[in-house]
Design an enzyme around this catalytic site. Structure first.
Site, PDB file in Angstrom:
ATOM      1  N   ASP A  99       0.854  -1.194   0.000  1.00  0.00           N
ATOM      2  CA  ASP A  99       0.000   0.000   0.000  1.00  0.00           C
ATOM      3  C   ASP A  99       0.893   1.249   0.000  1.00  0.00           C
ATOM      4  O   ASP A  99       2.112   1.157   0.163  1.00  0.00           O
ATOM      5  CB  ASP A  99      -0.952  -0.019   1.206  1.00  0.00           C
ATOM      6  CG  ASP A  99      -2.182   0.860   0.970  1.00  0.00           C
ATOM      7  OD1 ASP A  99      -2.170   1.667   0.020  1.00  0.00           O
ATOM      8  OD2 ASP A  99      -3.159   0.755   1.736  1.00  0.00           O
TER       9      ASP A  99
HETATM   10  C1  BGC Z   1      -5.040   3.313   0.455  1.00  0.00           C
HETATM   11  C2  BGC Z   1      -5.314   2.289  -0.622  1.00  0.00           C
HETATM   12  C3  BGC Z   1      -5.211   2.916  -1.990  1.00  0.00           C
HETATM   13  C4  BGC Z   1      -3.865   3.597  -2.131  1.00  0.00           C
HETATM   14  C5  BGC Z   1      -3.642   4.214  -3.494  1.00  0.00           C
HETATM   15  C6  BGC Z   1      -3.781   4.125   0.175  1.00  0.00           C
HETATM   16  O1  BGC Z   1      -3.622   5.155   1.070  1.00  0.00           O
HETATM   17  O2  BGC Z   1      -4.951   2.662   1.701  1.00  0.00           O
HETATM   18  O3  BGC Z   1      -6.580   1.736  -0.416  1.00  0.00           O
HETATM   19  O4  BGC Z   1      -5.410   1.942  -2.974  1.00  0.00           O
HETATM   20  O5  BGC Z   1      -3.767   4.602  -1.139  1.00  0.00           O
HETATM   21  O6  BGC Z   1      -4.497   5.261  -3.742  1.00  0.00           O
END
Ligand code: BGC
Length: 726
Positions: A250
């Site tokens: 993530d």
């Molecule tokens: C979130 C994810 C997301 C990613 C990219 C993160 O902060 O937890 O769910 O896919 O950002 O946008």
């Protein structure tokens, strides 16, 4: 095994391999192009087809190996055409709603050069303080799993090389939804049994449905941050389940291993993450620095693990057909919601509304009635929900517009002026004055989209106090009050719910939300959704979920605590009732249960009928037990019933949930019509996990409930080890 992937791996330098394992975002065009030229594996979508094609062209024509890019975007409930939030979709109890969203979203995304979405979120969520409950499918593992499958199949279609599908990503692996105290990014700690039974199961279902990728979660689980959790990323996901797709970290999740305090620096963090099973690192230049130099040597990071990760990335690109068709067709570009896409979004939204209260059948609004519409959501366009980007097509119609259009023969007045967080004295007096002259008041209240979603946990999940004041003041006029509740999470509604006549949960329904709400209010469509998450009476009850385990001192549902509004701290004098699992200052149970909801007609459920109850050994061999129930529309309007099947294993060697959902069907019936619904129970529906990592299916009594959110029937069957023992 692919000859192309093998040949590429053969040619690639160490740096080139590591670059394939990075995804960057928030870069300007020059940096994006520079990274593409150097051979980076993936980038976030630069918002236009022309820009994404230009970027791909650099990767394909100007990088040494010519490997096309994965182009990622969070298309969670729509890119341009915004559908209801995932939590709202779960309320439809109809996975076809999620499938429609995924198909439309995928087509819009791929036509615009996106080939990878970070969706669906399949975290089971039992704590409404956590803002991200809006992104998932609620508290139940069975319901969430069926929605996970529908989303994955909808995004990916029958093959990833189609020009209207995208690779999906199950997130966040794993137990992110169990964050302590409902605070985003917080620690989780749980038994192996609960992890398997509840939190891993939705991912297992999504992987089985063919999900192309999985995202690691921010939380630590039992002391090991998920980005470094070898046992789960590699042990369970890749080895046990045979997941051959890509594991992506993530956003900055790998670097944050330093903040978790398990590694001293980012270099060690990235080594730990890749070795644990992360294939692609999101954010930063952790593998290859900005000067193009590898941060880790082959001595510091196993070359075999790197090759495996690169192979996974290249294989996904090949499955997406990117080597043959790296570019999006600029003639098919979509820039905003089209009419056909909107029609799907409207149909989806109509199925997500949940009616929780309807005293005196105040809904649907009577023909010819004088209706006053007020509240902060009367003229709001905030219906899109938490996961939308700035380029999403805006809501063009407010509820006031939509209701005026839908109410052909009633008179609508609109009282403007309420804000989500502030209601002036003048406005209050104005609404109260006008309410007294109306036949019915529709108050559109709720939580703005920005109060749910990532990093949006709330300690208090009631409506903002000024809105509660507005509701109570209007209710005091004696004119019937209908509440339309916009929200991204279950709310505590105790302060006002008994004073109003109707409650319609409208979530955030997307671009067609206002029209869908108006059609339900006037009775053109019937509300047929059910709650995918419990509405607690107080925040002190959370985490709360219907499938809690039996305790040794269950509260007595017939006892005197039940039904008392506020027993208060003095407590009841009956000691039999006293030493039970309850709160002294709350009646038993939640305010509205999981699965609750009804519509504008009534249904009768027949008896639960079992087909042949086969023995345990036969179940293990693949046989199933049929469960049938007749359901009849006993009212005067067409309507939808959501028939739910729950099971309880009465005596098991491990404490069991009081009931577990094991089937559901949403059915539309004309007045007087009846149908017989059939469910099947197989070994997987009756098995449970133990804490030592085994699954058991034990003989004995099972109770089966058929429940439609209003009434409930039940029956028992006895599972014997072998047929001849029966
Ligand atoms: C979130 C994810 C997301 C990613 C990219 C993160 O902060 O937890 O769910 O896919 O950002 O946008």
């Amino acid at each position: 095994m692919s000859a192309r992937v093998d040949a590429l791996l053969e040619r690639m330098t160490w740096e080139q391999k590591l670059l394939q394992l990075q995804i960057v975002w928030r870069a300007d065009t020059a940096i994006q192009h520079d990274l593409a030229r150097r051979g980076i594996g993936a980038q976030f979508w630069p918002p236009s087809v022309a820009a994404v094609n230009a970027l791909q062209r650099v990767a394909v024509e100007e990088s040494e190996l010519g490997i096309p890019l994965l182009v990622a975007l969070d298309v969670v409930h729509g890119q341009f055409t915004i559908f209801p939030t995932p939590l709202a979709q779960a309320a439809s109890f109809d996975p076809a709603v999620a499938a429609a969203d995924a198909r439309v979203s995928a087509a819009e995304a791929r036509a615009n050069g996106v080939n990878w979405t970070f969706s669906p979120m399949v975290d089971v969520t039992r704590d409404p303080r956590w803002g991200r409950v809006v992104e998932g499918f609620g508290e139940d593992v069975f319901l969430s799993s069926r929605f996970a499958e529908a989303k994955v199949r909808g995004y990916q279609g029958d093959r990833l090389s189609r020009r209207d599908v995208v690779a999906s990503c199950l997130k966040h692996f794993v137990a992110y939804g169990a964050a302590e105290a409902g605070r985003d990014y917080n620690t989780t700690d749980m038994s192996h049994r609960r992890l398997r039974e509840t939190y891993l199961e939705t991912f297992r279902a999504g992987v089985a449905a063919g999900a192309a990728s999985v995202m690691a979660s921010f939380n630590a689980l039992n002391g090991i941050p998920m980005h470094a959790n070898t046992g789960l990323l590699t042990g369970v996901l890749k080895d046990e389940w045979g997941f051959a797709g890509v594991v992506v970290g993530d956003a900055d999740g790998v670097a944050q291993l330093v903040d978790h305090g398990i590694v001293p620096d980012e270099k060690t963090a990235v080594a730990r993450a890749i070795e644990a099973g992360v294939d692609v690192v999101m954010g930063g230049s952790l593998l290859v620095d900005d000067d193009g130099v590898a941060v880790l040597t082959p001595g510091e990071l196993s070359p075999a693990r790197v090759d495996d990760a690169v192979r996974r990335v290249l294989t996904l690109k090949e499955r997406l057909g990117l080597f043959e068709n790296p570019y999006a067709d600029e003639r098919r570009e979509v820039r905003s919601a089209t009419a056909p896409a909107r029609a799907h979004a409207r149909a989806a939204a109509s199925r997500c509304l949940v009616l929780l209260r309807n005293e005196g059948a105040v809904l649907p609004l009577a023909r010819g009635a004088q209706v006053l519409l007020a509240g902060p959501f009367a003229r709001s366009t905030d219906h899109l929900g938490a996961w939308v980007q700035s380029f999403a097509s805006p809501v063009s119609q407010t509820l006031a517009d939509a209701l005026a259009e839908a109410m052909t023969d009633a008179a609508l007045e609109v009282a403007d002026g309420a804000d989500v967080f502030a209601v002036s004295e003048e406005h209050l007096a104005d609404v109260v004055g006008r309410a007294a002259r109306a036949d019915v008041v529709v108050l559109a209240v709720g939580e703005p989209s920005a109060l749910s979603g990532e990093a949006s946990s709330r300690a208090d999940i009631a409506l903002p106090a000024p809105q509660v004041r507005l509701i109570r003041a209007v209710a005091a006029t004696g004119t019937p009050v209908v509440i339309v509740l916009a929200t991204g999470r279950p709310l505590v509604v105790e302060d006002w719910v008994d004073e109003v006549d109707a409650v319609l949960v409208a979530w955030h329904l997307g671009v067609e939300g206002p029209a869908a709400i108006a059609e339900v209010l006037v009775g053109r469509t019937n509300p047929g959704g059910r709650l995918p998450m419990t509405f607690p009476r107080a925040v002190g009850q959370v985490p709360i979920h219907y499938d809690h385990e039996s305790t040794g001192r269950p509260p007595r549902t017939g006892g005197r605590i039940q039904g008392e509004a506020h027993p208060g701290l003095a407590g009841p004098d009956n000691t039999d009732d006293y030493y039970t699992s309850k709160y002294l200052d709350l009646p038993l149970g939640p305010r509205f249960d999981f699965g609750a909801g009804f519509g504008y007609t009534t249904f009768a459920l027949g008896d639960v009928a079992f087909g042949r109850v086969v023995a345990l050994a036969d179940l293990e061999a693949g046989a199933t037990i049929d469960v049938r129930v007749r359901v009849q529309n006993t009212g005067t309007r067409v309507g939808d019933d959501v028939v739910q099947l729950y099971v309880r294993d009465e005596i098991a060697s491990v404490t069991q949930p009081v009931r577990r959902l094991r089937g559901f069907t949403r059915v539309t019936l004309e007045p007087g019509d009846a149908t017989t619904l059939a469910f099947t129970l197989g070994a997987d529906d009756l098995r449970f996990w133990t804490d030592d990592g085994t699954q058991l299916l034990e003989p004995g009594a099972f109770t089966v409930w058929i429940d439609d959110g209003v009434s409930r029937v039940h029956a028992r069957f006895e599972l014997t080890q072998r047929e001849d023992a029966a």
